[in-house]
Design a protein around this motif. Structure first.
Motif, PDB file in Angstrom:
ATOM      1  N   TRP A   4     100.093 -22.938  15.903  1.00 23.72           N
ATOM      2  CA  TRP A   4     100.676 -21.672  16.347  1.00 23.72           C
ATOM      3  C   TRP A   4     102.202 -21.758  16.443  1.00 23.72           C
ATOM      4  O   TRP A   4     102.890 -20.738  16.363  1.00 23.72           O
ATOM      5  CB  TRP A   4     100.118 -21.267  17.709  1.00 23.72           C
ATOM      6  CG  TRP A   4      98.677 -20.865  17.700  1.00 23.72           C
ATOM      7  CD1 TRP A   4      97.591 -21.694  17.817  1.00 23.72           C
ATOM      8  CD2 TRP A   4      98.154 -19.537  17.556  1.00 23.72           C
ATOM      9  NE1 TRP A   4      96.431 -20.955  17.768  1.00 23.72           N
ATOM     10  CE2 TRP A   4      96.740 -19.636  17.612  1.00 23.72           C
ATOM     11  CE3 TRP A   4      98.739 -18.281  17.399  1.00 23.72           C
ATOM     12  CZ2 TRP A   4      95.916 -18.520  17.511  1.00 23.72           C
ATOM     13  CZ3 TRP A   4      97.915 -17.169  17.301  1.00 23.72           C
ATOM     14  CH2 TRP A   4      96.525 -17.288  17.351  1.00 23.72           C
ATOM     15  N   GLY A  26     105.733 -14.663   8.292  1.00 25.35           N
ATOM     16  CA  GLY A  26     105.318 -15.831   9.040  1.00 25.35           C
ATOM     17  C   GLY A  26     106.419 -16.330   9.939  1.00 25.35           C
ATOM     18  O   GLY A  26     107.504 -15.739  10.036  1.00 25.35           O
ATOM     19  N   ALA A  27     106.140 -17.464  10.584  1.00 29.22           N
ATOM     20  CA  ALA A  27     107.066 -18.025  11.559  1.00 29.22           C
ATOM     21  C   ALA A  27     108.415 -18.396  10.946  1.00 29.22           C
ATOM     22  O   ALA A  27     109.440 -18.389  11.638  1.00 29.22           O
ATOM     23  CB  ALA A  27     106.432 -19.252  12.217  1.00 29.22           C
ATOM     24  N   SER A  28     108.444 -18.708   9.658  1.00 26.90           N
ATOM     25  CA  SER A  28     109.697 -19.131   9.028  1.00 26.90           C
ATOM     26  C   SER A  28     110.761 -18.044   9.063  1.00 26.90           C
ATOM     27  O   SER A  28     111.950 -18.329   8.894  1.00 26.90           O
ATOM     28  CB  SER A  28     109.450 -19.568   7.578  1.00 26.90           C
ATOM     29  OG  SER A  28     108.971 -18.487   6.801  1.00 26.90           O
ATOM     30  N   GLN A  47     103.389 -18.693  14.713  1.00 27.78           N
ATOM     31  CA  GLN A  47     102.710 -18.558  13.431  1.00 27.78           C
ATOM     32  C   GLN A  47     101.322 -17.965  13.651  1.00 27.78           C
ATOM     33  O   GLN A  47     100.401 -18.633  14.137  1.00 27.78           O
ATOM     34  CB  GLN A  47     102.572 -19.938  12.761  1.00 27.78           C
ATOM     35  CG  GLN A  47     102.088 -19.891  11.324  1.00 27.78           C
ATOM     36  CD  GLN A  47     103.171 -19.431  10.369  1.00 27.78           C
ATOM     37  OE1 GLN A  47     103.490 -18.246  10.331  1.00 27.78           O
ATOM     38  NE2 GLN A  47     103.729 -20.357   9.610  1.00 27.78           N
ATOM     39  N   ARG A  51      98.830 -16.878   7.304  1.00 26.96           N
ATOM     40  CA  ARG A  51     100.104 -16.855   6.572  1.00 26.96           C
ATOM     41  C   ARG A  51     100.727 -18.242   6.589  1.00 26.96           C
ATOM     42  O   ARG A  51     100.446 -19.062   7.445  1.00 26.96           O
ATOM     43  CB  ARG A  51     101.054 -15.823   7.182  1.00 26.96           C
ATOM     44  CG  ARG A  51     101.469 -16.101   8.603  1.00 26.96           C
ATOM     45  CD  ARG A  51     101.710 -14.836   9.360  1.00 26.96           C
ATOM     46  NE  ARG A  51     100.452 -14.213   9.692  1.00 26.96           N
ATOM     47  CZ  ARG A  51     100.261 -12.897   9.753  1.00 26.96           C
ATOM     48  NH1 ARG A  51     101.254 -12.066   9.521  1.00 26.96           N
ATOM     49  NH2 ARG A  51      99.081 -12.395  10.054  1.00 26.96           N
ATOM     50  N   GLU A  52     101.556 -18.470   5.570  1.00 30.96           N
ATOM     51  CA  GLU A  52     102.291 -19.722   5.420  1.00 30.96           C
ATOM     52  C   GLU A  52     101.354 -20.918   5.617  1.00 30.96           C
ATOM     53  O   GLU A  52     100.337 -21.028   4.942  1.00 30.96           O
ATOM     54  CB  GLU A  52     103.496 -19.731   6.371  1.00 30.96           C
ATOM     55  CG  GLU A  52     104.507 -18.650   6.020  1.00 30.96           C
ATOM     56  CD  GLU A  52     105.744 -18.645   6.877  1.00 30.96           C
ATOM     57  OE1 GLU A  52     105.759 -19.301   7.940  1.00 30.96           O
ATOM     58  OE2 GLU A  52     106.732 -17.965   6.499  1.00 30.96           O
ATOM     59  N   ARG A  54      99.195 -21.499   7.666  1.00 27.78           N
ATOM     60  CA  ARG A  54      97.861 -21.121   8.163  1.00 27.78           C
ATOM     61  C   ARG A  54      97.202 -20.102   7.234  1.00 27.78           C
ATOM     62  O   ARG A  54      96.387 -19.283   7.670  1.00 27.78           O
ATOM     63  CB  ARG A  54      97.962 -20.555   9.578  1.00 27.78           C
ATOM     64  CG  ARG A  54      98.656 -21.467  10.578  1.00 27.78           C
ATOM     65  CD  ARG A  54      98.564 -20.920  11.987  1.00 27.78           C
ATOM     66  NE  ARG A  54      97.210 -21.035  12.509  1.00 27.78           N
ATOM     67  CZ  ARG A  54      96.809 -20.482  13.650  1.00 27.78           C
ATOM     68  NH1 ARG A  54      97.666 -19.736  14.354  1.00 27.78           N
ATOM     69  NH2 ARG A  54      95.567 -20.637  14.073  1.00 27.78           N
TER      70      ARG A  54
END
Length: 243
Positions: A4, A26-28, A47, A51-52, A54
């Motif tokens: 996460w 996503g988190a990026s 995250q 996505r990405e 995950r």
């Protein structure tokens, strides 16, 4: 590493800011914020599944199941001082997460919602997640969610479309409980040229803000959060640190 929170900060900040992305991202999307807001503020990009890193994890298309999975993760790692930020769909996630954390006795110091209508304003009858495939893809192109370059890779397009459809379902089927009011201070950011979420519509968040409400219009369209990242992160810094 917790899936996460794949980009953990240094841990030296005075306060931790958890960031939730818009539909399809996503988190990026918030990696640069760790540099822009550090070292005083530890930025933790969240995250969400699907996505990405995950991409193979099943997504949540309803808010209840997402909160059931997310809240225990947050409660396990929350520092003493923290705040939440969410862009578009992520704004709704941040609001609902804040309400859940408040109910558990862990209120954030501040909640930021950017470019997202309040729960009481669905924004019309058109629900993107229910559109037929062709119409759905057309709308994604109009919103800039699927680029011309992506259409050269059909597999990438289909993956992006599946992620976005689930994300839109999450946001469009969400209904906040009547009378649910955030106790933490709430700042709402609006893009002055945002055609999908008109700035005036975001003032409705005041009805859900019991701990204080601030409305901040910023030049730019729906993606002003990234296009004017230094202005946005500067606003967050001043709000959280009193600079």
């Amino acid at each position: 590493m917790n899936p996460w929170t794949p980009f953990p900060p240094s841990g030296a900040g005075e306060l931790t800011l958890y960031c939730f992305p818009c539909a399809g991202q996503g988190a990026s999307a918030y990696r640069s914020w760790q540099r822009l807001l550090g070292p005083e503020i530890d930025v933790v990009p969240v995250q969400l599944p699907g996505r990405e890193g995950r991409a193979t994890t099943p997504q949540h298309s309803d808010m209840g199941s997402l909160m059931d999975a997310l809240l225990p993760v947050l409660q396990e790692q929350l520092p003493e001082r923290f705040a939440l930020f969410g862009h578009s769909m992520g704004g709704t996630v941040a609001f609902e997460a804040a309400c859940g954390l408040e109910a558990a006795g862990r209120a954030p110091e501040h909640v930021f919602v950017a470019a997202q209508r309040p729960p009481d304003d669905p924004g019309g009858e058109l629900e993107l997640h229910d559109l037929p495939h062709a119409a759905f893809m057309t709308m994604l192109g109009l919103f800039g969610q699927v680029t011309v370059e992506m259409f050269e890779d059909p597999a990438a397009v289909e993956l992006a479309a599946a992620t976005l459809r689930a994300d839109f379902a999450l946001a469009e089927t969400y209904e906040a409980p009547p009378g649910q009011v955030l106790a933490s201070p709430l700042t709402v950011l609006a893009g002055l040229a945002d055609s999908s979420v008109p700035p005036a519509s975001l003032r409705g968040w005041k009805e859900r803000a019991g701990g204080g409400f601030t409305f901040r219009p910023i030049p730019g369209d729906h993606f002003f959060v990234h296009e004017r990242v230094e202005e946005v992160t500067g606003l967050l810094r001043n709000t959280l640190l009193g600079g």
